[in-house]
Design a protein around this motif. Sequence first.
Motif, mmCIF file in Angstrom:
data_model
loop_
_atom_site.group_PDB
_atom_site.id
_atom_site.type_symbol
_atom_site.label_atom_id
_atom_site.label_comp_id
_atom_site.label_asym_id
_atom_site.label_seq_id
_atom_site.Cartn_x
_atom_site.Cartn_y
_atom_site.Cartn_z
ATOM 1 N N GLU A 153 0.808 -1.222 0.000
ATOM 2 C CA GLU A 153 0.000 0.000 0.000
ATOM 3 C C GLU A 153 0.838 1.267 0.000
ATOM 4 N N ARG A 154 2.014 1.193 0.589
ATOM 5 C CA ARG A 154 2.789 2.439 0.667
ATOM 6 C C ARG A 154 3.956 2.474 -0.331
ATOM 7 N N THR A 155 3.961 1.537 -1.266
ATOM 8 C CA THR A 155 5.044 1.518 -2.252
ATOM 9 C C THR A 155 4.505 1.832 -3.645
ATOM 10 N N VAL A 156 5.129 2.794 -4.291
ATOM 11 C CA VAL A 156 4.756 3.151 -5.657
ATOM 12 C C VAL A 156 5.753 2.497 -6.603
ATOM 13 N N LEU A 157 5.237 1.891 -7.662
ATOM 14 C CA LEU A 157 6.106 1.247 -8.651
ATOM 15 C C LEU A 157 5.972 1.983 -9.967
ATOM 16 N N GLU A 158 7.071 2.538 -10.461
ATOM 17 C CA GLU A 158 6.978 3.264 -11.723
ATOM 18 C C GLU A 158 8.231 3.126 -12.578
ATOM 19 N N LEU A 159 8.135 3.632 -13.814
ATOM 20 C CA LEU A 159 9.266 3.549 -14.734
ATOM 21 C C LEU A 159 10.178 4.758 -14.554
ATOM 22 N N GLY A 160 11.450 4.568 -14.857
ATOM 23 C CA GLY A 160 12.419 5.664 -14.784
ATOM 24 C C GLY A 160 12.060 6.775 -15.762
ATOM 25 N N ARG A 161 12.603 7.955 -15.511
ATOM 26 C CA ARG A 161 12.228 9.120 -16.323
ATOM 27 C C ARG A 161 13.431 9.844 -16.886
ATOM 28 N N LEU A 162 14.504 9.117 -17.125
ATOM 29 C CA LEU A 162 15.728 9.841 -17.484
ATOM 30 C C LEU A 162 16.057 9.827 -18.975
ATOM 31 N N GLY A 163 15.264 9.162 -19.794
ATOM 32 C CA GLY A 163 15.532 9.223 -21.230
ATOM 33 C C GLY A 163 16.626 8.271 -21.673
ATOM 34 N N PRO A 164 16.897 8.277 -22.987
ATOM 35 C CA PRO A 164 17.752 7.238 -23.569
ATOM 36 C C PRO A 164 19.193 7.250 -23.070
ATOM 37 N N GLU A 165 19.709 8.397 -22.626
ATOM 38 C CA GLU A 165 21.112 8.386 -22.176
ATOM 39 C C GLU A 165 21.212 8.251 -20.659
ATOM 40 N N GLN A 166 20.225 7.524 -20.075
ATOM 41 C CA GLN A 166 20.119 7.446 -18.618
ATOM 42 C C GLN A 166 21.363 6.909 -17.914
ATOM 43 N N VAL A 167 21.988 5.880 -18.475
ATOM 44 C CA VAL A 167 23.122 5.281 -17.752
ATOM 45 C C VAL A 167 24.355 6.189 -17.841
ATOM 46 N N ALA A 168 24.549 6.818 -19.013
ATOM 47 C CA ALA A 168 25.641 7.791 -19.144
ATOM 48 C C ALA A 168 25.401 8.961 -18.187
ATOM 49 N N LEU A 169 24.160 9.374 -18.101
ATOM 50 C CA LEU A 169 23.807 10.473 -17.204
ATOM 51 C C LEU A 169 24.063 10.084 -15.740
ATOM 52 N N GLY A 170 23.740 8.835 -15.425
ATOM 53 C CA GLY A 170 24.026 8.351 -14.073
ATOM 54 C C GLY A 170 25.511 8.435 -13.772
ATOM 55 N N ALA A 171 26.344 8.008 -14.734
ATOM 56 C CA ALA A 171 27.798 8.052 -14.527
ATOM 57 C C ALA A 171 28.277 9.490 -14.349
ATOM 58 N N ALA A 172 27.593 10.422 -15.035
ATOM 59 C CA ALA A 172 27.987 11.835 -14.944
ATOM 60 C C ALA A 172 27.724 12.422 -13.553
ATOM 61 N N THR A 173 26.896 11.733 -12.742
ATOM 62 C CA THR A 173 26.667 12.251 -11.388
ATOM 63 C C THR A 173 27.920 12.101 -10.513
ATOM 64 N N LEU A 174 28.848 11.222 -10.917
ATOM 65 C CA LEU A 174 30.014 10.955 -10.054
ATOM 66 C C LEU A 174 30.888 12.195 -9.842
ATOM 67 N N PRO A 175 31.352 12.859 -10.934
ATOM 68 C CA PRO A 175 32.144 14.075 -10.689
ATOM 69 C C PRO A 175 31.327 15.184 -10.023
ATOM 70 N N VAL A 176 30.021 15.249 -10.327
ATOM 71 C CA VAL A 176 29.185 16.293 -9.710
ATOM 72 C C VAL A 176 29.062 16.039 -8.207
ATOM 73 N N HIS A 177 28.873 14.769 -7.844
ATOM 74 C CA HIS A 177 28.772 14.435 -6.423
ATOM 75 C C HIS A 177 30.048 14.868 -5.694
ATOM 76 N N GLU A 178 31.181 14.646 -6.341
ATOM 77 C CA GLU A 178 32.439 15.055 -5.688
ATOM 78 C C GLU A 178 32.504 16.574 -5.522
ATOM 79 N N LEU A 179 32.040 17.295 -6.540
ATOM 80 C CA LEU A 179 32.046 18.764 -6.450
ATOM 81 C C LEU A 179 31.161 19.240 -5.299
ATOM 82 N N LEU A 180 29.966 18.653 -5.195
ATOM 83 C CA LEU A 180 29.038 19.056 -4.122
ATOM 84 C C LEU A 180 29.649 18.747 -2.755
ATOM 85 N N THR A 181 30.237 17.575 -2.635
ATOM 86 C CA THR A 181 30.820 17.162 -1.351
ATOM 87 C C THR A 181 31.975 18.080 -0.951
ATOM 88 N N ALA A 182 32.687 18.582 -1.963
ATOM 89 C CA ALA A 182 33.832 19.465 -1.679
ATOM 90 C C ALA A 182 33.377 20.918 -1.504
#
Length: 420
Positions: A388-417
């Motif tokens: 009842e409290r879990t929503v199941l849905e499809l991702g919303r990131l478009g065709p380059e989703q996995v490349a975009l995911g990898a791009a979060t790595l340098p950004v995460h480091e920038l935010l952390t720093a």
Amino acid sequence: MRGSPVTREVGRTTRDLRRHNRTSVLTRLYLHGPASRFDLMKATGLSSATVSNVVTGLVADGLVAEAGLLDSDGGRPRTLLEVRPGYAQVVGVDIGETHVQVGLFDWTLDTVATATYPMDEGRPDPGVLAELVRAGIEEVTAKAGADPAALLGVGVGVPGAVLPDGLVHAPTLGWADVPFDALLRPHVPAPLHLDNCARTLGQAEMWRGAGRGAERAIVGLLAVGVGAAVATGSPGGVTSTTSEWGHTVVEAGGALCRCGSHGCLEAYVGADAILERYGRLAGLPEPAAPGRELPEDAGAASGRPSGRGADTEARLAALVADAALPGPAADTVRATAEYLGIGIANLINLLGPDRVILSGWVSAAMGPAMLPAVRDAARRHTLDYLAERTVLELGRLGPEQVALGAATLPVHELLTAGGR
Ligand SMILES: [Zn+2]
């Protein structure tokens, strides 16, 4: 002149505190969008003077800019602040089982340019892939007229586990202990970050996709291999960890998996497994459904085409199109949905997330046709109060989703720093 140990210690603590404050304000603006100084004060718990100081620094560094005025009831209008997309660019690389995709993004993760190279070999040579990454970075930066040396960083997502020493285990690529980090480094013109692609995709769905606002989301990556990230969101950011969801067992004594075990989820809902089932149900000749290969079944080494690459994606797309009418394709979609639903229910019963998101190229291809049946199966196998409290849905990131995911790595480091 060197200070005393005490003043040096105080200096370090002050620096840490300043960085922490910058991280809080920058992360709030990055993840949740435009905000006034007053909003930032409320969200971070910092004093008005500290927020003002931090914002002044972030604006001076080009990370943040003013974004118009917000009327406040009766009072003075408040200035809105937002992150500046033009501050930096990052590259994200998707080392998939069927293709390599290199994406150039601004640091807020809007796509600038992409380059995709299909992979035809079942077991790609890591050195050849490293060369492909270099070519991809050259191609996307040239397309955009960007200077590769000015990139904030290059994030690379691999469909496997990345150990602390940079060694990669990726059964779907036939890789065990591959020193991919060391192989890539000479080919990459900016700081390199390597991680599991399910984890980075989970981070991206939480930041920019279907996971926004979730407290605990499970992001399943459906491709040739199957993985899942468990992502926990908080006002201060997102932490995500990877899991070997694809190798949890959904049928005792079931189908042989490439990991050597039987009955793994991946042996039912991975792309090769889906096509193999379809081939069997439709009575297609063997070459049309190469199926899963165990490491010792050296398909590529024996010169037999592995059936990977663009072909796998095209055949799955054809299956989905055929599934509109009753027949083997529709039966395949239904069976896949049932196993996937069981796999999802296991995760929900185990972890109690508020959201489950299906991502990856197989989900993009089959998800719309399969989602109602997956929801139904997941619901039947999940305890009511959790379902009842879990929503199941499809991702919303478009065709380059996995490349975009990898791009979060340098950004995460920038935010952390703290943006430095
Ligand atoms: Zn397995």
